[in-house]
Design a protein around this motif. Structure first.
Motif, PDB file in Angstrom:
ATOM      1  N   GLN A 109     -14.207  12.370 -22.754  1.00  0.00           N
ATOM      2  CA  GLN A 109     -14.939  12.968 -23.875  1.00  0.00           C
ATOM      3  C   GLN A 109     -14.954  12.069 -25.103  1.00  0.00           C
ATOM      4  N   ALA A 110     -13.864  11.374 -25.321  1.00  0.00           N
ATOM      5  CA  ALA A 110     -13.841  10.425 -26.431  1.00  0.00           C
ATOM      6  C   ALA A 110     -14.919   9.368 -26.205  1.00  0.00           C
ATOM      7  N   ALA A 111     -15.028   8.898 -24.975  1.00  0.00           N
ATOM      8  CA  ALA A 111     -16.034   7.892 -24.649  1.00  0.00           C
ATOM      9  C   ALA A 111     -17.434   8.436 -24.908  1.00  0.00           C
ATOM     10  N   GLU A 112     -17.632   9.702 -24.584  1.00  0.00           N
ATOM     11  CA  GLU A 112     -18.949  10.306 -24.808  1.00  0.00           C
ATOM     12  C   GLU A 112     -19.273  10.406 -26.293  1.00  0.00           C
ATOM     13  N   VAL A 113     -18.288  10.768 -27.074  1.00  0.00           N
ATOM     14  CA  VAL A 113     -18.513  10.837 -28.517  1.00  0.00           C
ATOM     15  C   VAL A 113     -18.851   9.450 -29.063  1.00  0.00           C
ATOM     16  N   LEU A 114     -18.138   8.445 -28.592  1.00  0.00           N
ATOM     17  CA  LEU A 114     -18.414   7.072 -29.030  1.00  0.00           C
ATOM     18  C   LEU A 114     -19.824   6.647 -28.630  1.00  0.00           C
ATOM     19  N   ASP A 115     -20.210   7.000 -27.425  1.00  0.00           N
ATOM     20  CA  ASP A 115     -21.567   6.674 -26.982  1.00  0.00           C
ATOM     21  C   ASP A 115     -22.589   7.329 -27.896  1.00  0.00           C
TER      22      ASP A 115
END
Lengths: 120, 120
Positions: free
Chosen positions: B83-89
DNA sequence: TGAATACATTCATAAACCTGAATATAGCAT
DNA sequence: ATGCTATATTCAGGTTTATGAATGTATTCA
């Protein structure tokens, strides 16, 4: 924070995430996705004291994530930050703007109008 | 925070956003999207003291956003929270896993290997 | 005008966080 | 073993945040 640094994109986004990084505020923001909502509604749904809700709304307002509109005794809040909305969509699925949930015992226009209509 | 409440989804997500809601940590996380990165690399890119970087890495580790792997003297960090990766994306555009940026004067394997190869 | 309602603000204190300084550890080289 | 390098942890201070209590303000209604 990031002392002495020029305001870079990380500082800006971090501020957004930080404001969102609080359970009550996040819950409020998620509610607001369904549409403009009055304070009494938020209060009932979260089961917190009015003053506390109001404090958190102030934080959201100061950060520019929400805006308020006054109508008679009620104050209606709405979500105005595009990126915040995107983060919410990411976490909780696509935007649900199907209108407010009706709450028993809530006296706000949204709720009582429907009750009157139903009892008719 | 949200005292006495059972752990609900808002509490959980708020914790994630809160950890990300810090400029240095957000910057680090953004770096890590390019791939596993050693501390010396992060240190150079951000221009902060080593101990400070390490503290922020600890926060990220404790929150489960990153994991570390030791290899000789170096410790390599990678982003492991989906989810952190998705927010960064969402904030910074789609994932760039094109490998680390090479830094002059950085002695880590990633940088020096390339330099050696180039000087050949 | 006065009372009730809906919401906002101020204040105070405890908890949490930020961040710098100092120190510790672990691996490698000699 | 000694020393060096890369990283981690501890400690302490100052600042910010969380949250309850009390109070203020604006609008409606009688």
């Amino acid at each position: 924070m990031y002392s002495g640094d020029p305001v870079n994109k990380y500082t800006k986004h971090a501020a957004l995430l930080k404001v969102m990084g609080h359970p009550v505020r996040l819950h409020i923001l998620d509610m607001l996705r369904r549409g403009e909502t009055c304070v009494c509604h938020i209060e009932r749904l979260l089961g917190k004291r009015q003053a506390y809700i109001s404090q958190q709304l102030m934080v959201l307002r100061d950060a520019g994530l929400v805006e308020s509109r006054k109508d008679g005794l009620q104050v209606f809040y709405s979500l105005v930050d595009e990126q915040a909305a995107e983060v919410l969509d990411l976490l909780y699925g696509a935007h649900d703007s199907s209108g407010l949930e009706i709450l028993e015992g809530c006296t706000c226009p949204a709720c009582s109008t429907v009750l009157i209509a139903e009892i008719g």
